[in-house]
Every structure is written in structure tokens, then in C-alpha cells.
Design a protein around this motif. Sequence first.
Motif, PDB file in Angstrom:
ATOM      1  N   ARG A 174       5.561   7.730   1.459  1.00  0.00           N
ATOM      2  CA  ARG A 174       6.556   6.707   1.119  1.00  0.00           C
ATOM      3  C   ARG A 174       6.119   5.877  -0.090  1.00  0.00           C
ATOM      4  O   ARG A 174       6.925   5.200  -0.705  1.00  0.00           O
ATOM      5  CB  ARG A 174       6.826   5.789   2.306  1.00  0.00           C
ATOM      6  CG  ARG A 174       7.595   6.504   3.417  1.00  0.00           C
ATOM      7  CD  ARG A 174       7.841   5.584   4.570  1.00  0.00           C
ATOM      8  NE  ARG A 174       6.567   5.368   5.261  1.00  0.00           N
ATOM      9  CZ  ARG A 174       6.442   5.108   6.546  1.00  0.00           C
ATOM     10  NH1 ARG A 174       7.502   4.981   7.294  1.00  0.00           N
ATOM     11  NH2 ARG A 174       5.260   4.951   7.088  1.00  0.00           N
ATOM     12  N   GLU A 175       4.820   5.969  -0.440  1.00  0.00           N
ATOM     13  CA  GLU A 175       4.279   5.243  -1.589  1.00  0.00           C
ATOM     14  C   GLU A 175       4.209   6.115  -2.835  1.00  0.00           C
ATOM     15  O   GLU A 175       3.648   5.710  -3.840  1.00  0.00           O
ATOM     16  CB  GLU A 175       2.888   4.688  -1.253  1.00  0.00           C
ATOM     17  CG  GLU A 175       2.868   3.699  -0.117  1.00  0.00           C
ATOM     18  CD  GLU A 175       3.647   2.433  -0.434  1.00  0.00           C
ATOM     19  OE1 GLU A 175       3.651   1.999  -1.603  1.00  0.00           O
ATOM     20  OE2 GLU A 175       4.267   1.875   0.495  1.00  0.00           O
ATOM     21  N   GLY A 176       4.749   7.331  -2.751  1.00  0.00           N
ATOM     22  CA  GLY A 176       4.734   8.248  -3.888  1.00  0.00           C
ATOM     23  C   GLY A 176       4.039   9.543  -3.512  1.00  0.00           C
ATOM     24  O   GLY A 176       3.473   9.665  -2.421  1.00  0.00           O
ATOM     25  N   MET A 179      -8.760  11.260   0.504  1.00  0.00           N
ATOM     26  CA  MET A 179      -7.659  10.301   0.496  1.00  0.00           C
ATOM     27  C   MET A 179      -7.025  10.193  -0.876  1.00  0.00           C
ATOM     28  O   MET A 179      -7.675  10.358  -1.904  1.00  0.00           O
ATOM     29  CB  MET A 179      -8.122   8.930   0.967  1.00  0.00           C
ATOM     30  CG  MET A 179      -9.168   8.285   0.112  1.00  0.00           C
ATOM     31  SD  MET A 179      -9.751   6.747   0.867  1.00  0.00           S
ATOM     32  CE  MET A 179      -9.431   5.605  -0.459  1.00  0.00           C
ATOM     33  N   ALA A 180      -5.733   9.937  -0.866  1.00  0.00           N
ATOM     34  CA  ALA A 180      -4.977   9.673  -2.080  1.00  0.00           C
ATOM     35  C   ALA A 180      -5.099   8.197  -2.416  1.00  0.00           C
ATOM     36  O   ALA A 180      -5.143   7.351  -1.530  1.00  0.00           O
ATOM     37  CB  ALA A 180      -3.512  10.056  -1.876  1.00  0.00           C
ATOM     38  N   CYS A 181      -5.142   7.907  -3.722  1.00  0.00           N
ATOM     39  CA  CYS A 181      -5.283   6.519  -4.187  1.00  0.00           C
ATOM     40  C   CYS A 181      -4.132   6.075  -5.073  1.00  0.00           C
ATOM     41  O   CYS A 181      -4.230   5.041  -5.728  1.00  0.00           O
ATOM     42  CB  CYS A 181      -6.591   6.369  -4.945  1.00  0.00           C
ATOM     43  SG  CYS A 181      -8.043   6.490  -3.911  1.00  0.00           S
ATOM     44  N   GLY A 182      -3.063   6.859  -5.163  1.00  0.00           N
ATOM     45  CA  GLY A 182      -1.942   6.475  -6.010  1.00  0.00           C
ATOM     46  C   GLY A 182      -2.049   7.088  -7.390  1.00  0.00           C
ATOM     47  O   GLY A 182      -2.511   8.209  -7.561  1.00  0.00           O
ATOM     48  N   GLU A 183      -1.641   6.335  -8.393  1.00  0.00           N
ATOM     49  CA  GLU A 183      -1.600   6.805  -9.778  1.00  0.00           C
ATOM     50  C   GLU A 183      -2.607   6.045 -10.632  1.00  0.00           C
ATOM     51  O   GLU A 183      -2.823   4.850 -10.434  1.00  0.00           O
ATOM     52  CB  GLU A 183      -0.188   6.646 -10.345  1.00  0.00           C
ATOM     53  CG  GLU A 183       0.904   7.356  -9.574  1.00  0.00           C
ATOM     54  CD  GLU A 183       0.795   8.878  -9.617  1.00  0.00           C
ATOM     55  OE1 GLU A 183       0.286   9.433 -10.606  1.00  0.00           O
ATOM     56  OE2 GLU A 183       1.242   9.518  -8.639  1.00  0.00           O
ATOM     57  N   SER A 191      -2.611   2.526   3.822  1.00  0.00           N
ATOM     58  CA  SER A 191      -3.322   1.247   3.910  1.00  0.00           C
ATOM     59  C   SER A 191      -4.773   1.496   4.327  1.00  0.00           C
ATOM     60  O   SER A 191      -5.083   2.502   4.990  1.00  0.00           O
ATOM     61  CB  SER A 191      -2.645   0.325   4.925  1.00  0.00           C
ATOM     62  OG  SER A 191      -2.925   0.771   6.247  1.00  0.00           O
ATOM     63  N   PRO A 192      -5.679   0.585   3.967  1.00  0.00           N
ATOM     64  CA  PRO A 192      -7.069   0.745   4.399  1.00  0.00           C
ATOM     65  C   PRO A 192      -7.218   0.852   5.918  1.00  0.00           C
ATOM     66  O   PRO A 192      -8.016   1.653   6.413  1.00  0.00           O
ATOM     67  CB  PRO A 192      -7.764  -0.506   3.855  1.00  0.00           C
ATOM     68  CG  PRO A 192      -6.969  -0.842   2.627  1.00  0.00           C
ATOM     69  CD  PRO A 192      -5.536  -0.522   3.016  1.00  0.00           C
ATOM     70  N   ALA A 193      -6.430   0.074   6.673  1.00  0.00           N
ATOM     71  CA  ALA A 193      -6.533   0.126   8.138  1.00  0.00           C
ATOM     72  C   ALA A 193      -6.110   1.487   8.676  1.00  0.00           C
ATOM     73  O   ALA A 193      -6.773   2.062   9.548  1.00  0.00           O
ATOM     74  CB  ALA A 193      -5.691  -0.980   8.764  1.00  0.00           C
ATOM     75  N   VAL A 194      -4.994   2.028   8.163  1.00  0.00           N
ATOM     76  CA  VAL A 194      -4.530   3.353   8.604  1.00  0.00           C
ATOM     77  C   VAL A 194      -5.530   4.423   8.195  1.00  0.00           C
ATOM     78  O   VAL A 194      -5.883   5.303   8.981  1.00  0.00           O
ATOM     79  CB  VAL A 194      -3.125   3.651   8.033  1.00  0.00           C
ATOM     80  CG1 VAL A 194      -2.743   5.112   8.217  1.00  0.00           C
ATOM     81  CG2 VAL A 194      -2.085   2.744   8.697  1.00  0.00           C
TER      82      VAL A 194
END
Length: 184
Positions: free
Chosen positions: A41-43, A68-72, A49-52
Motif C-alpha cells: 500500500r506504500e508503493g 525488507m523494502a525501504c521505499g524509494e 512500519s518498524p513494529a510490523v
Amino acid sequence: MNARTWRTGNRCGLLVSVRDVDEAREAVAGGATVVDVKEPREGPLGAASPAVTAAIAEAVGGMVPWTMACGECVMGAGAIREHVSRVLDALESAPPPTAVKAGLADAGPDWRRMFRSFVEAVPDGIEPIAAAYGDWASAAAPDPGAVIRAAADCGCRTVLIDTFGKEGGGLVETCGIESVEGWI
């Protein structure tokens, strides 16, 4: 496990992307050799999130390596470093991720500097993964061939080629088998 032990040697492995603890447990039970944490949902490479992320890492419990994915990269190396740091701080007994990845959507002409900054922001012992998009033009990203060369120049050992848009089919449908063969 460290970045060097997550590979499966000469045998084929199965990386399964998950977004919660239940999916992670199912992935491990189903034979995943790597569990990859992301939030779609974030791309396409959206960071959970860090907690998840920490909860998934704890559930996997070192049974298999996790990434883990970190975005762009356009978010900036500082934001990516901060996200990874928050995840590491949230871990209780699970090992750290073996690798982290970030994409190059909307990176513009300065994408090589952004990518190098991402690589340098990844903590020692965690492998940075270069992420390219097969549908690079619609992602306003560099073409995968250029990302592969930049990854090699930065010492990255792994390149992920994904699709930015998720509605048009998989990688082969999006860009053709000839392109995929060329990147390989």
C-alpha cells in the motif's frame, strides 16, 4: 545470518514477500528460503512500519533469512537509514535483515548519487539490493541496464528487477523475455 549466508548456493530458492506475521508463518511453512517484508500500500517497494517489520522478523525467528523494502531512494539516504535503524531498535531476539532494498522511481538525472547514498546508508553486515523497474519509463526511473551497471560500480551483489505498476502483468509481460534475458 549475515548478508553472505542468505543465498542458497547452486540451488533455486523461493523469496516470498509478506506484509504481516500470518503471511510470514505461512511462507516459512510453505518452504520459503527468504521472507521479504514490504507494505504494497506504500508503493511497489513500500516499507512496512518498524513494529510490523520487527514482529515479522521475530515470527520468522531465524528459521530463514529475511529482507525488507525501504521505499524509494528519492526519499533520501537519511530517511532510509532512519527506517532501518528503527527496525533494528525494535528487534528483540531476531537477527537483523540480511538485505534491504530501495527503488529508483522518480529519481531524476541525479539517480546515481541517490543510489550510491542509499548503498552507503545501509549498515555494515546488511546487503544493499539495487532495485530496478522493468517498466522504468512509467516509473520515471533509470533503465534496468543502467541500474545493473551502477550496482556493480557500488559493489552491490544483488539486483532486483520488479514492476512498478502492478496492474499490467508480470515482468515478462511488461517488458518481454528479450529484455529480461538481456539483463541476465
